[in-house]
Structure formats: structure tokens, C-alpha cells
Enzyme design. Structure first.
Site, short mmCIF file in Angstrom:
data_model
loop_
_atom_site.label_atom_id
_atom_site.label_comp_id
_atom_site.label_asym_id
_atom_site.label_seq_id
_atom_site.Cartn_x
_atom_site.Cartn_y
_atom_site.Cartn_z
N ASP A 126 0.86 -1.17 0.00
CA ASP A 126 0.00 0.00 0.00
C ASP A 126 0.90 1.23 0.00
O ASP A 126 2.12 1.14 0.06
CB ASP A 126 -1.00 -0.03 1.17
CG ASP A 126 -2.24 0.81 0.84
OD1 ASP A 126 -2.15 1.71 -0.02
OD2 ASP A 126 -3.30 0.59 1.45
C1 BGC Z 1 -5.14 3.07 0.02
C2 BGC Z 1 -5.26 2.06 -1.08
C3 BGC Z 1 -5.03 2.73 -2.42
C4 BGC Z 1 -3.67 3.41 -2.39
C5 BGC Z 1 -3.28 4.05 -3.71
C6 BGC Z 1 -3.94 3.96 -0.08
O1 BGC Z 1 -4.03 5.03 0.80
O2 BGC Z 1 -5.14 2.37 1.26
O3 BGC Z 1 -6.51 1.44 -1.03
O4 BGC Z 1 -5.10 1.78 -3.44
O5 BGC Z 1 -3.71 4.42 -1.39
O6 BGC Z 1 -3.98 5.21 -3.98
#
Ligand code: BGC
Length: 729
Positions: free
Chosen positions: A273
Site C-alpha cells: 500500500d
Molecule cells: C489506500 C489504497 C489505495 C492506495 C493508492 C492507499 O491510501 O489504502 O486502497 O489503493 O492508497 O492510492
């Protein structure tokens, strides 16, 4: 060579790996927020921005494998051209958080889950994929398949709610819809079931908090939707931000390697993530950035998102002998296989066609699908005295509340490329469907969290002048989604005060609830004679609500999350295990039993609640007395439309395992089936419990079928339930 659990890389990929420098390998394993196609508001915090020119230079140097959260063909072609100029010419892949539409915004995933309709979810994901890929995106960070049983957690909005079966069915439907039948096609969108795994159980529902749970609970409740998504062919997954039983997932080898690669046989790419590998330092697990990169790659994170840690540290870690080159090569192999599966080596400009972008963006087909999904996501929870549907003409309507004429709060979380100005608000949608649009008065009455000066007085006057009030209240778009956990899941106080004042006028009220989670309703909102759960329905909000209110379309949706009696019951799900002192639902509450002093152990509207404009009755339940272990349990029941309108019944089947080696859910949904019947018509509906659906996870983590008696209930809405039982041999 093997690229994960069994996927074989092509000679082209093995030849590339043989030629790549360590820095080029680290580049393929690094992805960054797209600064060549910057968009306005994305949820993520800004981490080391560098600007478009520096990013293009990095791409030419072979230091970037993927860009995310940009859209538009022209910018993507610029970035891809830079990648093709790099020494090895490995194409970029473009990803984005497309959870409920790219340019055309659909209902939030939780709302779509309320449709209880995997085929609709599949078709919706396909329509979204066409528009998304036409905008220069190959890969979505969706579906979110975290089972969510704590409504305080803001990310409930992104998934399919509290039930395991519904999560599994929608996980596979959404993956199939996004990816389509052939991943090399320009309209195929690679899917990423996320966040692996257990994120939905964060402590207290607080965002990014730690998760502690038994391995049996993990495998029985939180893993199955991932297994379903992988079985449907998902090409990627994303590791959860959270600490799992004391080891953050980004550094958790038992989860990311033993479980994901071993038990689940997942052979795609596991991306971290956002900045999550670097967050291992804040978690207190890594001493510094290099240590964090080492822990993440050894645990099984193939691709590092946004932190730049792999770009900066992987080469040195390999040279120092701290990370085996085989681990890096395996991750690179998976990333290159993903690009090959998408057809990017054969056509680096796939999905980068300006004509397709013009043709597909906001096409009639995608907008029609958004409206269908929106209409089928609305849940009718209460309809005393058949207040709904409302006649199209002859009634004076007062649309009251902060969401009546508002477009800023139609879409809800995660829609970085949507334009809220294109949405159709409630007032516009209702007027468009009314025989006499002038008979609708609109009055805000309150802000979302703050009162409006004189607002209640004006709203009360409007209510007094109307035959029916439509009260559009609830949560603002920024009150759910990532980073938006709440300690109280109630309607904000200013709006509750408005609702009380409106109820006191005596004009009948239809509540049009706006929300990204289940809410704890109180007072005049809970007690209103009619109540519709309308979530965040996206661009087509107004027309969809009008379709239901005026009865052009029958409400068919059901709650994918339980509406509790009070916030303090969270976490709560309908399929909780019974205690040694279960309390019957009857009140007053029995002393010394399982309930709260001030609330029973039940929901106001449990999972599956919802009704239509007609009623059904069930009879003649047929269940075999005994079933051989491993066989499908065939159940059937007669369904009759006993109302006065045509309607669609949702027939649902729950079971309870009477005696097992571990305590079992008091009841849990195992099958559902829809049937449409004209008034007075009757038919027999078959439901089949899958062979393995009666298994449980043992204390040491194995799925096991245990013989014995099972109770079974079938219902088609409140008051229709009939019970049976069978013996599993
Ligand atoms: C989120 C993810 C997301 C990623 C990319 C993160 O803050 O937890 O779900 O895919 O950002 O934008």
C-alpha cells in the site's frame, strides 16, 4: 522458471531478467503517483513529489515500473514513449484506484453490494473497465474485498459489507467484470483484490489501527473473498497497511508468502500500500529505510508504492548479501509477467487510443449502467401505510435537507477522475420525473454538520405547506472512506434537530438517507414512516431515487451491513456466534443473559433487510432429511406474490450447525435466489448450498466438514421465514 505459485515466465521475460541491472530490477519494482497526468484531489498524502520532467527522466533511466492515479491518453502516451526510450524499453503499466467508476461515477461499492446481484456487479465492472481503459489505465486497485463488520471504519464504503458469501460472490464477479475474458484486449482492466488481509477488523474501527484475531477467524471470514477473487483470475493484490497480530502485513512473511503464495497459490503481483513499507519505521519494526525495504521484499512485497525505498535501497541490500537476488528476480518476474499478460510487450500503446477515449468517456452505455446500478442499490427499509410509491402528480412535495439540491456529495469516496458537476442532484432528478415539477419545494433546512441561520423555520414552513416531506439527510461525502472512521455513526446533530422539527409538523416524512456505512438511527429519523437507504449513488443519484420514489422501478435491494441500535454495539454482524447465555430478541431483557444494559443483541435493520412494493409468502419447504458430506444440498420452496403489484422476491437461505468442534455462527447465509412474479403468481424456487459451504476452520487452520444436524431457514423478507433441518452424513 516459475513466476510465483506455478506461473511460468516466457523466454522473452527470462531473457530480459538476464540482461537487467540491479537498478533496472529495482525500477520495475517501484511505482509512483502519476505526476505526468496530475489530478486534483486524491486521498493520499504527498510523499516526495518530483514534478513531471524529473519523473519522465526517471522513466527513461528505467527507474519506474508503474504509475498510478493519473488518467488521460495524451499524458500516458508521453510517459510510455519515455519508457520505450529506456535501455531495455520495458513498457510502463498504468494503474489507478477505480473503485466505482472512472469518469462516470457509479454508486459506492457498498451500495452496489446492496443489489445482491453478482451478475449486475459483473456487468457494472465491465462497463467501468471500458471507460477506464479508454482513459489510459490498465490496472485498477479494486475490488476492495475486506469483510467489514465495524461500521465505525470509514472504508466499509469501499467493499461488500459484513457477509462472507456476498463478499465472495461479488469479489469474483467484480474481478471477472474488470478483467473481461481476455487480459490482452484493450478494454481489459487488471484487478487487485485488496487489502490482504484482515484490514476490516482494525481495533475500534479506527483507521490504520492494529488487528488482532485468531487464525481460524482470519481463514473463515477474511480470507475467502480473496480466494474467490484469485480463483476468478485476479492479476494482483495489495498488502494491508495494518499491523496483524503484532507484525505489520508489509513485513509479514507468514501472511504474504506462506498464506498468499503457499495455501492460496496466488501467482500474481503483490503491491504494497501507499508508502506502507516506509511506515514499518513508524510501526517500530524497521530501524531505517533500508531495513524497511529488506523486511518488505523478504516478506513478499513485490512492488513498493510511492516510498521509493526499493529504488533507493534494493541494489545495496543485494550487494551486501542481505537480500538474495533470487527474491528480487522472483518479484521482477511477476511484474513482467503481469505486463506480458496485459499484452504490453506486444503493444505498449494498448488502451492509449484517443478515439476510444472520446468514444467511451461518459458514453450513453456507461451512464445507463450507472443509473441501473444506482436504482438497484436503493434499499426500502420502512414503508408504513404504503406511503410509497408516490403518485407523479397531485401531491405537493417538500424536499428538505442539506442533500436536496446538492451535487458535491453525490459521489462519496475514491473517485479521483469524476466530476461532481456532472452529477444529477435529487431536486433535478425528482422534477424530471414529476407530472408537475412546480409542486416540489426545496429547502436545505440545515448544513451537513452546522445549522443554517433560520434554516429550521423555513423548512418547517415548507413541510407545513406540503403533503409529503422528502427528508434528504445523512453523511457528507467526506465522512466515510479512507481516513474517515467515526466514533459515533449517527446522523449529525444539526440534521437530527432538523428531522425532529419536521416530524413535529405532522406531515408524513420519507427519509432519503445519504451514507457510506450503516448508521445508528435515532428519534424522528428512525421513526419516520418511510425510510430509504440511498448511500452515495454517484452521478445518477437524482433519476435513480425518482425511479424508486414514484414507483417506475420496484425497490429490490437488501442491506449488505446491519443497521445497529446504537454505535456502542460495534463491531457487530448478523452471523455472530451465540454465547453460552444467548438472549432471545424479546424485551424486556432477561437478567444475566448476553445483551447490553441499554441495548439488546440485535440490529435495528439486520443484514439482508429490505422490501419492495409488493409482498411474498413462502410455503412447502423441501429439504432432504440426510445429505452425504461433500454433496450439494438441494432446497426448494414455493414463493407466492401476495401483494397487488408485480415484484421481485429475494429468497434467502441461512443455516446453523447445531453441534460442532468449534462454536458456529447462530445463523449464516449460504444461498440466495431472485424471482420475479406478477401479483397473485406463484412458483417453486430452488436454492443450492455448495458442498464446501458447510465446512468450518479448525483451531489449526484446516477446513473440515463435520457431520451432524443443521438447522435451516428460508425467507423472502420480514415475516416470511420458514424453518427446516437436515442431517449431514
Ligand atoms: C489506500 C489504497 C489505495 C492506495 C493508492 C492507499 O491510501 O489504502 O486502497 O489503493 O492508497 O492510492
Amino acid at each position: 522458471m516459475v513466476g510465483g505459485a506455478g506461473r511460468v515466465a516466457s523466454p522473452r521475460i527470462e531473457a530480459l531478467i538476464a540482461r537487467m541491472t540491479l537498478a533496472e530490477k529495482a525500477g520495475q519494482l517501484s511505482c509512483f503517483n502519476d505526476e505526468i497526468r496530475p489530478v486534483g484531489a486524491v486521498f493520499n498524502p504527498v510523499v516526495s513529489p518530483r514534478g513531471a520532467e524529473a519523473m519522465l527522466a526517471d522513466i527513461r533511466a528505467g527507474r519506474v515500473g508503474m504509475l498510478f492515479n493519473g488518467y488521460g491518453v495524451a499524458g500516458a502516451r508521453r510517459a510510455q514513449a519515455a519508457a520505450l526510450e529506456s535501455r531495455l524499453g520495458i513498457p510502463l503499466v498504468f494503474a489507478a484506484d477505480v473503485l466505482h467508476g472512472c469518469r462516470t461515477i457509479f454508486p459506492i461499492p457498498l451500495a452496489e453490494a446492496a443489489a445482491f446481484d453478482p451478475d449486475l456487479s459483473r456487468r457494472a465492472a465491465r462497463a467501468v473497465a471500458r471507460e477506464t481503459t479508454a482513459n489510459g489505465i490498465h490496472w485498477t486497485f479494486a475490488p476492495m474485498v475486506d469483510v467489514a463488520r465495524d461500521q465505525r471504519w470509514g472504508r466499509v464504503a469501499e467493499g461488500a459489507g459484513e457477509d462472507v458469501l456476498l463478499n465472495c460472490l461479488l469479489a469474483s464477479a467484480r474481478v471477472e467484470g474488470f478483467q473481461g475474458p481476455d487480459l490482452t484486449k484493450p478494454d481489459a482492466l487488471l484487478a487487485t483484490p485488496k487489502h490482504f488481509v484482515g484490514y476490516g477488523a482494525v481495533r475500534g474501527g479506527m483507521e490504520y489501527a492494529a488487528v488482532d484475531m485468531s487464525m481460524a477467524a482470519l481463514r473463515e471470514t477474511f480470507v475467502p473473498p480473496f480466494a474467490a477473487a484469485f480463483a476468478a483470475g485476479a492479476g494482483a493484490t495489495m498488502a494491508s497497511f495494518t499491523d496483524f497480530n503484532g507484525v505489520p502485513v508489509s513485513a509479514n512473511r507468514p501472511l504474504l508468502t506462506n498464506l498468499l503464495r503457499g495455501d492460496l497459490r496466488f501467482d500474481g503481483v503483490c503491491v504494497s500500500d501507499y508508502d506502507a513499507d516506509r511506515e514499518l519505521i513508524a510501526h517500530g519494526i524497521a530501524a531505517d529505510e533500508a531495513d524497511a525495504a529488506r523486511l518488505a521484499i523478504l516478506a513478499g512485497i513485490d512492488m513498493s508504492m510511492q516510498s521509493g525505498l526499493y529504488q533507493r535501497h534494493l541494489s545495496a541490500l543485494v550487494e551486501a548479501g542481505q537480500v538474495p537476488i533470487a527474491a528480487v528476480d522472483q518479484a521482477v518476474r511477476r511484474v513482467l509477467i503481469l505486463k506480458e499478460r496485459l499484452g504490453l510487450f506486444d503493444d505498449p500503446y494498448r488502451s492509449l487510443d484517443p478515439r476510444a477515449e472520446r468514444r467511451e468517456t461518459g458514453s450513453k452505455a456507461v451512464r445507463d449502467m450507472a443509473r441501473t446500478v444506482a436504482t438497484r442499490s436503493i434499499v426500502l427499509l420502512r414503508n408504513d401505510g404504503d406511503l410509497l410509491p408516490i403518485a407523479r402528480r397531485g401531491k405537493k412535495l417538500a424536499l428538505i435537507g442539506p442533500f436536496g439540491a446538492d451535487r458535491a456529495n453525490l459521489n462519496g469516496p475514491w473517485c479521483f477522475a469524476g466530476d461532481s458537476a456532472r452529477g444529477i442532484d435529487l431536486a433535478t432528478g425528482l422534477r424530471g420525473a414529476m407530472g408537475d415539477p412546480a409542486s416540489l419545494i426545496v429547502e436545505a433546512g440545515s448544513g451537513i454538520t452546522e445549522p443554517l441561520p433560520g434554516g429550521i423555520e423555513r423548512a418547517v414552513a415548507a413541510a407545513r405547506a406540503a403533503d409529503i416531506v422528502l427528508l434528504a439527510i445523512g453523511e457528507g461525502a467526506d465522512m466515510s472512506g479512507e481516513g474517515n472512521s467515526r466514533v459515533e455513526i449517527t446522523v449529525p446533530a444539526a440534521q437530527q434537530a432538523l428531522a425532529e422539527a419536521i416530524a413535529a409538523t405532522g406531515t408524513p416524512v420519507v427519509v432519503l438517507l445519504r451514507h457510506g456505512r450503516a448508521l445508528a438511527l435515532t428519534g424522528a429519523v428512525r421513526d419516520a414512516p418511510a425510510l430509504l437507504a440511498t448511500w452515495f449513488l454517484g452521478e445518477q443519484t437524482g433519476p435513480a431515487v425518482a425511479d424508486i420514489l414514484f414507483g417506475a422501478v420496484e425497490p429490490t435491494a437488501r442491506l449488505p451491513v446491519s443497521f445497529p441500535l446504537a454505535t456502542g454495539q460495534q463491531p457487530w454482524s448478523y452471523d455472530r456466534r451465540s454465547t453460552g447465555r444467548p438472549a432471545p430478541d424479546a424485551e424486556p431483557m432477561a437478567a444475566g443473559r448476553s445483551h447490553w444494559r441499554d441495548a439488546a443483541d440485535r440490529a435495528l435493520y439486520p443484514f439482508g433487510s429490505g422490501m419492495g412494493y409488493t409482498r411474498f409468502a413462502l410455503s412447502d419447504l423441501q429439504v432432504p432429511a440426510t445429505i452425504a458430506a461433500g454433496a450439494i444440498v438441494p432446497v426448494s420452496v414455493r414463493v407466492r406474490n401476495v401483494g397487488t403489484r408485480r415484484g421481485e422476491a429475494l429468497v434467502r437461505l441461512d443455516v446453523h450447525d447445531r453441534v460442532a468442534s468449534r462454536t458456529r455462527p447462530a445463523r449464516q447465509m449460504k444461498a440466495f435466489q431472485r424471482v420475479t412474479l406478477a401479483a397473485g403468481d406463484e412458483t417453486r424456487v430452488e436454492l443450492r448450498i455448495a458442498a464446501d459451504a458447510l465446512a468450518l476452520v479448525t483451531g489449526d487452520g484446516r477446513w473440515q466438514i463435520e457431520p451432524g444436524m443443521f438447522d435451516l431457514w428460508v425467507d423472502a423478507g420480514a415475516g416470511t421465514e420458514i424453518a427446516g433441518a437436515f442431517r449431514l452424513e
